[in-house]
Design a protein around this motif. Structure first.
Motif, mmCIF file in Angstrom:
data_model
loop_
_atom_site.group_PDB
_atom_site.id
_atom_site.type_symbol
_atom_site.label_atom_id
_atom_site.label_comp_id
_atom_site.label_asym_id
_atom_site.label_seq_id
_atom_site.Cartn_x
_atom_site.Cartn_y
_atom_site.Cartn_z
ATOM 1 N N MET A 24 -13.683 13.940 -45.140
ATOM 2 C CA MET A 24 -14.324 14.166 -44.186
ATOM 3 C C MET A 24 -13.595 15.434 -43.723
ATOM 4 O O MET A 24 -12.545 15.789 -43.614
ATOM 5 C CB MET A 24 -13.902 12.968 -43.137
ATOM 6 N N VAL A 25 -14.214 16.797 -43.566
ATOM 7 C CA VAL A 25 -13.886 17.775 -43.266
ATOM 8 C C VAL A 25 -13.522 17.662 -41.140
ATOM 9 O O VAL A 25 -12.786 17.991 -41.270
ATOM 10 C CB VAL A 25 -14.748 18.672 -43.339
ATOM 11 N N GLU A 26 -13.847 16.996 -40.721
ATOM 12 C CA GLU A 26 -14.137 17.255 -39.160
ATOM 13 C C GLU A 26 -12.029 16.550 -38.857
ATOM 14 O O GLU A 26 -11.942 16.485 -37.693
ATOM 15 C CB GLU A 26 -14.602 16.320 -39.159
ATOM 16 N N HIS A 27 -11.614 15.343 -39.740
ATOM 17 C CA HIS A 27 -9.892 15.195 -40.036
ATOM 18 C C HIS A 27 -9.510 16.271 -39.303
ATOM 19 O O HIS A 27 -8.515 15.937 -38.215
ATOM 20 C CB HIS A 27 -9.960 14.552 -40.686
ATOM 21 N N LEU A 28 -9.879 17.747 -39.177
ATOM 22 C CA LEU A 28 -8.936 19.221 -39.068
ATOM 23 C C LEU A 28 -9.388 18.955 -37.529
ATOM 24 O O LEU A 28 -7.677 19.675 -37.066
ATOM 25 C CB LEU A 28 -9.597 19.948 -39.866
ATOM 26 N N LEU A 29 -10.279 18.692 -36.655
ATOM 27 C CA LEU A 29 -10.384 18.535 -35.189
ATOM 28 C C LEU A 29 -9.883 17.497 -35.276
ATOM 29 O O LEU A 29 -9.148 17.638 -33.513
ATOM 30 C CB LEU A 29 -11.277 18.361 -35.028
ATOM 31 N N MET A 30 -10.217 16.349 -35.486
ATOM 32 C CA MET A 30 -9.314 15.122 -34.518
ATOM 33 C C MET A 30 -7.611 15.299 -34.852
ATOM 34 O O MET A 30 -6.934 14.460 -34.358
ATOM 35 C CB MET A 30 -9.455 13.744 -35.895
ATOM 36 N N ASN A 31 -7.332 16.233 -36.329
ATOM 37 C CA ASN A 31 -5.779 16.355 -35.457
ATOM 38 C C ASN A 31 -5.698 16.695 -34.671
ATOM 39 O O ASN A 31 -4.158 16.245 -33.688
ATOM 40 C CB ASN A 31 -5.137 16.410 -37.125
ATOM 41 N N LYS A 32 -6.250 17.583 -34.203
ATOM 42 C CA LYS A 32 -5.726 17.510 -32.643
ATOM 43 C C LYS A 32 -5.707 17.085 -31.090
ATOM 44 O O LYS A 32 -4.411 17.524 -30.460
ATOM 45 C CB LYS A 32 -7.194 18.816 -32.314
ATOM 46 N N ALA A 33 -5.392 15.988 -31.502
ATOM 47 C CA ALA A 33 -5.908 14.701 -30.290
ATOM 48 C C ALA A 33 -5.395 14.267 -31.089
ATOM 49 O O ALA A 33 -4.091 13.591 -30.034
ATOM 50 C CB ALA A 33 -7.315 13.656 -31.096
ATOM 51 N N LEU A 34 -4.564 14.323 -32.722
ATOM 52 C CA LEU A 34 -4.112 12.571 -32.681
ATOM 53 C C LEU A 34 -1.897 13.321 -32.841
ATOM 54 O O LEU A 34 -1.397 12.961 -32.412
ATOM 55 C CB LEU A 34 -3.517 12.557 -33.790
ATOM 56 N N ARG A 35 -2.129 14.884 -32.333
ATOM 57 C CA ARG A 35 -0.552 16.019 -32.792
ATOM 58 C C ARG A 35 -0.383 15.574 -31.315
ATOM 59 O O ARG A 35 0.971 15.575 -30.417
ATOM 60 C CB ARG A 35 -0.760 17.151 -33.144
ATOM 61 N N ARG A 36 -1.132 15.773 -29.808
ATOM 62 C CA ARG A 36 -1.086 15.492 -28.549
ATOM 63 C C ARG A 36 -1.037 13.806 -28.763
ATOM 64 O O ARG A 36 -0.618 13.276 -26.960
ATOM 65 C CB ARG A 36 -2.304 15.909 -27.903
ATOM 66 N N GLY A 37 -0.393 12.443 -29.719
ATOM 67 C CA GLY A 37 -0.508 11.338 -29.208
ATOM 68 C C GLY A 37 -1.620 10.476 -28.615
ATOM 69 O O GLY A 37 -1.160 9.439 -28.163
ATOM 70 N N TRP A 38 -3.013 10.452 -28.389
ATOM 71 C CA TRP A 38 -4.344 10.295 -28.535
ATOM 72 C C TRP A 38 -4.710 9.987 -29.854
ATOM 73 O O TRP A 38 -4.392 9.755 -30.695
ATOM 74 C CB TRP A 38 -5.160 10.692 -28.051
ATOM 75 N N VAL A 39 -5.262 8.057 -28.715
ATOM 76 C CA VAL A 39 -5.467 7.273 -30.111
ATOM 77 C C VAL A 39 -6.490 7.624 -30.024
ATOM 78 O O VAL A 39 -7.390 8.115 -29.531
ATOM 79 C CB VAL A 39 -5.411 5.954 -29.964
ATOM 80 N N VAL A 40 -7.416 7.739 -31.822
ATOM 81 C CA VAL A 40 -8.472 8.037 -31.754
ATOM 82 C C VAL A 40 -9.042 7.247 -32.580
ATOM 83 O O VAL A 40 -8.387 6.318 -33.656
ATOM 84 C CB VAL A 40 -8.340 9.007 -32.723
ATOM 85 N N VAL A 41 -10.603 6.862 -32.208
ATOM 86 C CA VAL A 41 -11.709 5.774 -32.761
ATOM 87 C C VAL A 41 -12.800 6.640 -33.361
ATOM 88 O O VAL A 41 -13.751 7.489 -32.179
ATOM 89 C CB VAL A 41 -12.035 4.256 -32.001
ATOM 90 N N ILE A 42 -12.931 6.069 -34.501
ATOM 91 C CA ILE A 42 -14.155 6.970 -35.102
ATOM 92 C C ILE A 42 -15.469 6.336 -35.694
ATOM 93 O O ILE A 42 -15.484 5.289 -36.660
ATOM 94 C CB ILE A 42 -13.965 7.610 -36.910
ATOM 95 N N PRO A 43 -16.132 5.959 -35.123
ATOM 96 C CA PRO A 43 -17.157 4.365 -35.084
ATOM 97 C C PRO A 43 -18.304 5.395 -36.189
ATOM 98 O O PRO A 43 -18.737 6.491 -35.980
ATOM 99 C CB PRO A 43 -18.183 4.654 -33.353
ATOM 100 N N ASP A 44 -18.932 4.847 -36.892
ATOM 101 C CA ASP A 44 -19.617 5.143 -37.911
ATOM 102 C C ASP A 44 -21.533 3.838 -36.734
ATOM 103 O O ASP A 44 -22.041 3.703 -36.978
ATOM 104 C CB ASP A 44 -19.848 4.205 -39.386
ATOM 105 N N TYR A 45 -21.328 5.146 -36.228
ATOM 106 C CA TYR A 45 -22.399 5.897 -34.636
ATOM 107 C C TYR A 45 -23.894 4.761 -35.681
ATOM 108 O O TYR A 45 -24.879 4.461 -34.924
ATOM 109 C CB TYR A 45 -21.987 5.881 -33.798
ATOM 110 N N GLU A 46 -24.330 5.729 -36.450
ATOM 111 C CA GLU A 46 -25.800 5.560 -37.160
ATOM 112 C C GLU A 46 -25.969 4.316 -37.669
ATOM 113 O O GLU A 46 -26.820 3.800 -37.560
ATOM 114 C CB GLU A 46 -25.537 6.330 -38.023
ATOM 115 N N GLY A 47 -24.649 3.208 -37.402
ATOM 116 C CA GLY A 47 -25.024 1.813 -37.571
ATOM 117 C C GLY A 47 -25.305 1.353 -39.443
ATOM 118 O O GLY A 47 -25.132 2.576 -40.204
ATOM 119 N N PRO A 48 -25.356 0.162 -39.416
ATOM 120 C CA PRO A 48 -26.011 -0.363 -41.138
ATOM 121 C C PRO A 48 -27.108 0.374 -41.776
ATOM 122 O O PRO A 48 -27.094 0.729 -42.818
ATOM 123 C CB PRO A 48 -25.284 -1.562 -41.287
ATOM 124 N N GLU A 49 -28.088 0.709 -40.692
ATOM 125 C CA GLU A 49 -29.125 1.110 -41.437
ATOM 126 C C GLU A 49 -29.103 2.435 -41.055
ATOM 127 O O GLU A 49 -29.891 3.617 -41.663
ATOM 128 C CB GLU A 49 -30.588 0.934 -40.795
#
Length: 419
Positions: A138-163
Motif C-alpha cells: 500500500m503506497v498511501e500509508h505514506l499519507l496516513m503517517n502524516k495523521a499518525l504522527r499527529r496522534g490521530w487514530v486512523v481507520v481504513i475501510p475496504d469501502y468497496e465491499g466484498p464484491e
C-alpha cells in the motif's frame, strides 16, 4: 535491523483493554496472520457470515477482529499498533454485507478519529487496503503517517465491499460510515468515544467515497460527528470523466468503472450491451485494479486498453446515452446532498481524468447546498497532486479538529461562474 525486520513497527503495549468487553464477548477473535498471507478470497477472516447473522445485528457491529503487524511499502514504517475488524454494513441495494477495516493507533493517541479512504479503484480484493497493509504493497500509508504522527487514530475501510463495487457511491459511503462506527466500538473510550470528532480524507476514488459518506451521513449515521472533509481529485462528474478519458491514455478507467457499476446495479444488462470484444474485455479486467502494481494483478490503464474507444466494445452507439446507464450515473452523482462539515476540495492543475471545469462545478454545487468549501489548485497532475497537497490536507483537518473556522471560497466560485 529495522530493514531486516521488514519495517513492521509496533509501539509498546499499554494497559488499555482492546477491544472492550462489549466487543470481546460477542465477536470472534482471530489470531494474528503470518506471512505468506492468504489473499482475501482464501482468508477465513474475510468470509461472509450467513445472511441471518448479518441481518441480526446493526450496521457497524463488529463480528470478528484480529491484531496485525502493519507492513510498510519498501523501507518505510507504519508507526502504529493495528487491528482489523469485520463489521456489518449494507451494499448499494441495502442488502447486509460484511466489510473489513484496518484500525491504526499511534503510541499516544489523541481524541481524533480520521477515516482514510484509499484510492484502491479495484475489481479484486487483492487490492483491498486490508490486504495491502499486510503485504506491504500500500503506497498511501505514506499519507496516513502524516495523521499518525499527529496522534490521530486512523481507520481504513475496504469501502468497496466484498464484491468490489468500484464507483458505487452509496455502497462506498455506507462502508466508510459503518467503519467509523466499528472503530468507536472497538477502541477503549480513553482513545475514541462517542463524542470523539471524526474527519474524512481521500484522494481520487478515495475522495469519491469520502464525499459520498459525507453526503449520506445525516441520514445514515447522524451520530458520526463529522468536523471536516479533505477530498482531492474526485471524479466530479462520472459521465464527463468517461467522455474525457475515452480513447485516451486513461481509457481503461472507463472500462473498470463500467464493470464496477454493473456489479452494483444488475439492471445494467451487460449481456445485451457488450459485444464479443466487450465480453472478452470484461473477463480480462474482472480481477484488476488501478495503480496497485505490487498487488500483481492487471491494471486497466496498463493492460492494452489505452487509446481504445468504448464504442468498439458495445452494441450501442453511445453507452452513456443508454437510459439505464444514464440513470445509474445520475444516482451516483456527487453534489446531491448537503453536509455541515467544512470541505477542502483540491484539484490538480493538470488533471488528466477530471476537467477543471467539472471540479469547479462540483465545488459550486456544494456551495449552493450550503457546504463551506475551500477550493484549491494542487501542483502537479492527477497522481502527483495526491502527494504535493497531502500536508495541506492534514493541516486543514487539524484546524477542524481544533474547532477553527476555515475560509470559504464560495463567493469567489460564484463570481467565477458569473463574472
Amino acid at each position: 535491523m529495522a530493514l531486516a525486520a521488514g519495517c513492521a513497527w509496533q509501539p509498546p503495549v499499554t494497559d488499555q483493554a482492546v477491544p472492550p468487553a462489549t466487543v470481546a464477548d460477542t465477536a470472534a477473535r482471530f489470531s494474528e496472520p503470518e506471512a505468506p498471507f492468504e489473499p482475501p478470497a482464501d482468508d477465513a477472516f474475510h468470509v461472509q457470515p450467513s445472511a441471518a447473522e448479518l441481518a441480526a445485528v446493526a450496521p457497524g457491529t463488529i463480528l470478528r477482529y484480529r491484531p496485525i503487524a502493519p507492513e510498510a511499502y519498501y523501507f518505510f514504517e507504519v508507526n502504529a499498533r493495528a487491528w482489523q475488524v469485520v463489521y456489518r454494513s449494507n451494499d448499494t441495494n441495502g442488502k447486509p454485507q460484511a466489510v473489513v477495516a484496518t484500525i491504526l493507533v499511534p503510541d499516544e493517541p489523541k481524541p481524533r478519529l480520521l477515516s482514510y479512504q484509499v484510492a484502491y479503484d479495484a475489481l479484486t480484493r487483492r487490492c483491498a487496503p486490508s490486504y495491502e497493509i499486510l503485504s506491504g504493497s500500500m503506497v498511501e500509508h505514506l499519507l496516513m503517517n502524516k495523521a499518525l504522527r499527529r496522534g490521530w487514530v486512523v481507520v481504513i475501510p475496504d469501502y468497496e465491499g466484498p464484491e468490489t463495487q468500484f464507483l458505487a457511491g452509496r455502497n462506498a459511503g455506507q462502508g466508510v460510515l459503518d467503519g467509523i462506527r466499528a472503530a468507536r466500538r472497538f477502541l477503549p473510550d480513553a482513545w475514541v468515544d462517542a463524542d470523539t470528532p471524526a474527519a474524512l480524507w481521500g484522494y481520487s476514488g478515495g475522495a469519491f467515497a469520502s464525499l459520498w459518506a459525507a453526503e449520506i451521513a445525516a441520514d445514515y449515521a447522524p451520530e458520526t460527528n463529522l468536523v471536516g472533509i479533505a477530498a482531492g481529485g474526485p471524479p466530479a462528474d462520472l459521465a464527463s470523466s468517461a467522455e474525457h478519458v475515452d480513447g485516451g491514455l486513461f481509457a481503461g478507467l472507463y472500462f473498470a468503472a463500467v464493470i464496477g457499476l454493473s456489479r452494483a446495479y444488475d439492471r445494467i444488462d451487460v449481456d445485451t450491451l457488450l459485444n464479443e470484444k466487450g465480453r472478452r474485455m470484461f473477463e480480462d479486467l474482472d480481477a484488476s485494479c488501478v495503480g496497485q502494481e505490487l498487488a500483481w494483478v492487471k491494471d486497466p490503464v496498463l493492460s492494452g486498453y489505452s487509446f481504445d474507444d468504448m464504442r468498439d466494445y458495445v452494441t450501442v452507439d453511445n453507452l452513456l446515452a443508454v437510459p439505464v446507464v444514464r440513470q445509474v450515473i445520475a444516482e451516483n452523482r456527487l453534489g446531491q446532498r448537503a453536509f455541515t462539515a467544512p470541505l477542502l476540495y483540491y484539484h490538480a492543475r493538470f488533471d488528466q481524468i477530471t476537467p477543471t471545469s467539472d471540479a469547479r462545478a462540483l465545488a459550486r454545487r456544494y456551495c449552493e447546498l450550503g457546504v463551506p468549501v475551500v477550493f484549491e489548485s494542487a501542483f502537479g497532475e492527477h497522481i502527483t497532486a495526491a502527494i504535493t497537497h497531502a500536508s495541506r490536507a492534514v493541516d486543514f483537518l487539524a484546524d477542524r479538529f481544533a474547532g477553527l473556522s476555515p475560509a470559504d471560497d464560495c463567493a469567489q466560485l460564484s463570481r467565477d461562474r458569473n463574472p
